[in-house]
Motif scaffolding. Structure first.
Motif, PDB file in Angstrom:
ATOM      1  N   GLY A 451       0.819  -1.213   0.000  1.00 12.56           N
ATOM      2  CA  GLY A 451       0.000   0.000   0.000  1.00 12.56           C
ATOM      3  C   GLY A 451       0.845   1.251   0.000  1.00 12.56           C
ATOM      4  O   GLY A 451       0.647   2.163  -0.813  1.00 12.56           O
ATOM      5  N   PHE A 452       1.818   1.338   0.900  1.00 12.91           N
ATOM      6  CA  PHE A 452       2.659   2.524   0.996  1.00 12.91           C
ATOM      7  C   PHE A 452       3.541   2.679  -0.238  1.00 12.91           C
ATOM      8  O   PHE A 452       3.663   3.775  -0.799  1.00 12.91           O
ATOM      9  CB  PHE A 452       3.525   2.441   2.256  1.00 12.91           C
ATOM     10  N   LEU A 453       4.173   1.602  -0.681  1.00 13.09           N
ATOM     11  CA  LEU A 453       5.078   1.700  -1.820  1.00 13.09           C
ATOM     12  C   LEU A 453       4.323   2.085  -3.090  1.00 13.09           C
ATOM     13  O   LEU A 453       4.839   2.836  -3.926  1.00 13.09           O
ATOM     14  CB  LEU A 453       5.817   0.381  -2.014  1.00 13.09           C
ATOM     15  N   GLY A 454       3.103   1.596  -3.236  1.00  7.21           N
ATOM     16  CA  GLY A 454       2.293   1.989  -4.381  1.00  7.21           C
ATOM     17  C   GLY A 454       1.891   3.454  -4.321  1.00  7.21           C
ATOM     18  O   GLY A 454       1.884   4.159  -5.335  1.00  7.21           O
ATOM     19  N   ARG A 455       1.549   3.943  -3.135  1.00  7.75           N
ATOM     20  CA  ARG A 455       1.184   5.355  -2.978  1.00  7.75           C
ATOM     21  C   ARG A 455       2.372   6.266  -3.287  1.00  7.75           C
ATOM     22  O   ARG A 455       2.224   7.295  -3.953  1.00  7.75           O
ATOM     23  CB  ARG A 455       0.698   5.615  -1.552  1.00  7.75           C
ATOM     24  N   LEU A 456       3.553   5.895  -2.801  1.00  6.84           N
ATOM     25  CA  LEU A 456       4.735   6.720  -3.030  1.00  6.84           C
ATOM     26  C   LEU A 456       5.103   6.753  -4.517  1.00  6.84           C
ATOM     27  O   LEU A 456       5.411   7.816  -5.068  1.00  6.84           O
ATOM     28  CB  LEU A 456       5.901   6.186  -2.201  1.00  6.84           C
ATOM     29  N   ALA A 457       5.058   5.588  -5.173  1.00  7.82           N
ATOM     30  CA  ALA A 457       5.352   5.558  -6.603  1.00  7.82           C
ATOM     31  C   ALA A 457       4.315   6.346  -7.394  1.00  7.82           C
ATOM     32  O   ALA A 457       4.650   7.049  -8.350  1.00  7.82           O
ATOM     33  CB  ALA A 457       5.417   4.106  -7.093  1.00  7.82           C
TER      34      ALA A 457
END
Length: 806
Positions: A451-457
């Motif tokens: 979830g976090f890595l997708g939001r940051l990307a």
């Protein structure tokens, strides 16, 4: 004394009656969660999933059970149901504070109730209250999710465990948001909601797991189905998990087939269940554009590689991360510039390269790879500082080393497992600073924080690549190598032909990369017909376009998936500082029936079954993720912390050591749960042990707290704007004794700062108006008074409790 937890034999796990701490098992004991059943229907690039959780009460008093669990970060949860004693209660989606009030009232009145809440895009909490002795309660969730597609394969990823997360910041006083092992901090104000106790290795299978996925290629030629982390059985078009698997890693299924360019138009369903085309009707479109198999034109670039070497990366993850980082460095060519930042609680640079950008010469790349090869996992995951440093480096002018066109690609690559709790703080602090920077994330774990890595990307218009095993690393790095290069098409826009698009409904377009289809969703009015044309610019600066004619489909999942993506965009803007979006987020969630962080599903029975409410409360412990190192915990003294303090449990007080083989303290020390030493900061920080209901130790501090900078936006997300304005007010009052000319210049400078702050927040009417007045000029005393009154009012405005505590 520090004691390593050893694997237990089944005969050693026999609990004693009323043993209390650690006496939580399945067929032999009293863990509340009995089973989890997942059924997925995969059709093309969409998955419909049903999740069934069964809770059982083995105690002689009414029970409230809490379970913190993951779901796919892009999934739209659209239905919630509770079943008990032949009764079926449908969940109702409400504003989160109202749903909690309804649940708490029902529990206090002795009625059964259940509530489902979202704490992160991929972390959810279910509470089931007033489960009477011997009873089973079934909770059902229905969700829809898109399947990401690239390089000829779609991926169905279903997470099964919430991994321990590093919690930075200083502990907050007052009421805690949840019952987890970590205290709420100024950097993670809801940390206690996302840190369930952890079972230790060797504990008997605590939860029965079943998972089945039926595959319908929807007219496409399906070439291959691969399971990455689990052993599966194929029965016709259904792939089924082998019995006996544990909830300790993501389930990953890859489907190889060729996608095609398409425009799907899905009309909204009428109340009768049929799609209508009445006047004013609306629908949802999904546009997929598959790029031609062409290579992008290479362009000089600045690349900053940020590598996580914290304690949670121990083992195969550190090996894979080092290999991934070295592969990225090796792809750089002459004319490129780069920097490597490795971090845990400190940030380090390769020796001989300095702290700035270096030319990608053979010598410099060798130094960087040599530095990476020596890295070992250690310490905590202080991720914000290195990311801020990376963005600062990429903001450095290219100077004389720019490419032929005078423009460089600016690329940030983060290699990590993403196991941090301060996601919102990181997004808020980076915010608008990522403008013009492409951010690619490489998530390495078998229970990755997708979830976090997708939001940051997404915030950096880049790609998120997930690596669940070393076997998958080469394939993933090939993808990343292409992403770091220039995209095929940029500056994208969509123009409708015969289709009336709803303004503001079209998602962010981003760029087109080799092997990755462009997917755009939005809303339209009227009949499902017409076409869309995508416009852009290729690497040579020439116009590029594709026209796609629409085809009607009757699939309600399309609407739910669009709503979830829209909600995630709004929530990310909220996390970045725009607190005015809360009402819009709630409105979108309720209108489209999709769960978000500001709403909750609540199911309340009308029948009174437990006078006085639950007499026992348990938070379900979760598995230690597969591939994580065996944790080390303190064996004695056993201190009650966390949930044991938060709720009455009728648990025994800590007892002196007993020599009997089945004595409670001995069993608790062996069969309990905790946090890995590597995650808790290793020997320096030292794990803090204590008995926790739910079968686990409950540490209260993973690392020595590091205070956030005073007034920093991430110090307390709900107070960030008011803190900054309060500081401006203090400075204004201190400048009252300056000469008139200096005071006028001060007001003009203040106006420019407030205007910039309003832009950073994505728009703020009061700030913008005050900034304009100060920059326009006028009578000094009038302007000074208006500035003071405006800052005082804004610094006090909107003091509401954060949504996770309402």
């Amino acid at each position: 004394m520090i004691t390593e937890i050893t694997t237990l034999r089944p005969e050693e796990c026999e609990p004693v009656p009323d043993a209390g701490l650690g006496a939580l098992v399945t067929e032999r004991g009293n863990l509340p969660l009995e089973s989890v059943d997942v059924t997925a229907d995969l059709s093309g690039l969409v998955a419909g999933v049903k999740v069934v959780q069964i809770f059982r009460n083995p105690h002689d008093v009414a029970l409230e059970a809490t379970y913190v669990f993951p779901l796919p970060d892009r999934a739209a949860v659209t239905s919630f149901r509770m079943e008990a004693d032949g009764r079926v209660i449908e969940g109702v989606l409400k504003e989160r504070g109202q749903a909690r009030a309804d649940y708490d009232q029902a529990i206090s009145e002795g009625r059964r109730a259940a509530i489902a809440e979202e704490d992160r895009p991929d972390v959810f909490t279910i509470r089931v209250g007033n489960i009477v002795p011997g009873e089973r309660v079934t909770v059902r969730l229905v969700l829809n999710q898109p399947l990401p597609y690239e390089d000829g394969a779609a991926t169905f990823r279903f997470p099964l465990v919430v991994a321990p997360r590093y919690i930075p910041g200083s502990p907050l006083d007052g009421e805690q948001a949840g019952d987890g092992w970590a205290p709420d901090t100024d950097a993670v104000p809801d940390a206690s909601r996302i840190t369930p106790p952890v079972l230790l290795p060797g504990f008997p299978n605590p939860v029965r797991l079943s998972l089945a996925a039926s595959v319908d290629p929807a007219g496409l030629e399906l070439r291959e189905v691969r399971s990455s982390l689990h052993v599966v059985q194929e029965e016709g078009d259904t792939v089924r998990l082998r019995p006996g698997e544990r909830l300790d890693r993501d389930f990953v299924l890859r489907l190889s087939f060729d996608a095609s360019t398409s425009l799907a138009l899905a009309p909204d369903l009428e109340s009768g269940g049929e799609s209508g085309e009445r006047e004013g009707a609306e629908g949802t479109f999904t546009l997929t554009v598959v790029p031609d198999p062409a290579e992008a034109t290479a362009r000089a670039k600045d690349v900053v590689l940020v590598l996580d070497r914290s304690g949670s990366m121990t083992g195969w993850k550190m090996v894979a991360a080092r290999r991934a980082a070295a592969r990225i460095v090796d792809t750089l060519v002459g004319g490129d510039r780069f920097a490597v930042l490795s971090f845990d609680t400190v940030v380090e640079h390769p020796e001989g390269l300095g702290e700035g950008l270096s030319e990608a010469s053979d010598r410099n790349r060798y130094r960087a790879v040599e530095h990476l090869a020596r890295l070992e996992a250690r310490g905590g995951t202080e991720m914000l500082d290195p990311l801020e440093r990376a963005v600062t480096l990429l903001g450095t002018p290219a100077g004389d080393t720019a490419g032929d066109d005078g423009v460089r690609d600016r690329v940030l690559v983060l290699v990590t497992d993403g196991q941090v709790g301060n996601e919102d703080q990181i997004l808020e602090r980076l915010g608008a600073r990522l403008a013009g920077v492409r951010v690619h994330t490489v998530g390495i774990d078998r229970a990755v924080n997708a979830g976090f890595l997708g939001r940051l990307a997404g915030l950096g218009a880049g790609r998120c690549e997930l690596v669940e095993s070393e076997d998958r690393l080469d394939e993933a790095m090939e993808h990343i190598h292409r992403r770091i290069g220039s995209p095929l098409v940029t500056d994208l826009s969509v123009k409708a032909d015969g289709l009336d698009l709803v303004p503001g409904s079209v998602g962010r377009l981003g760029s087109i990369y080799p092997g990755v289809p462009l997917t755009v969703q939005g809303r339209y009015r009227g009949a499902p017909g017409g076409a869309l044309t995508v416009h852009g610019v290729d690497p040579t600066g020439r116009p590029w376009e594709r026209r796609v004619t629409g085809t009607r489909v009757d699939n309600p999942a399309v609407r739910a998936i669009w709503a979830r993506a829209r909600l995630r965009t709004l929530e990310d803007r909220y996390a970045a500082g725009d607190r005015s979006l809360e009402e819009e987020i709630v409105e979108v969630s309720l209108r489209y029936g999709v769960l978000c962080r500001f709403t909750a599903f609540v199911a309340v029975d009308s029948e009174v079954v437990a006078e006085g409410g639950p007499g026992h409360r348990v938070i379900q412990p979760v598995e230690l993720p597969s591939g994580w190192e065996t944790p080390v915990v303190t064996a004695a003294p056993m201190m009650l912390t966390g949930m044991a303090q938060a709720a009455p449990m009728s648990l025994p007080a800590p007892a002196p050591p007993m020599s009997a083989p089945g004595a409670a303290p001995k069993f608790a020390a062996r069969a309990g749960g905790g946090v890995p030493e590597s995650f808790a900061g290793g020997p320096a920080g030292g794990p803090v042990g204590g008995g926790a209901p739910g079968g686990g130790f409950a540490p209260r501090a993973a690392m020595p707290p590091r205070p956030a900078p005073a007034g920093a936006p991430g110090a307390q997300p709900q107070e960030a704007l008011r803190t900054q304005l309060g500081e401006e007010l203090r400075r204004l009052r201190a400048a009252e004794s300056l000469p008139a000319a200096d005071r006028l210049r001060y007001l003009e400078d203040l106006g420019s700062r407030l205007a910039a702050l309003a832009v950073y927040l994505g728009g703020h009417a009061e700030l913008t108006a005050l900034a304009a007045a100060l920059q326009t000029g006028g009578e000094l005393d009038v302007l000074w008074r208006r500035a003071a009154e405006g800052l005082e009012s804004l610094s006090r405005a909107g003091r509401r409790r954060p949504f996770w505590k309402r």
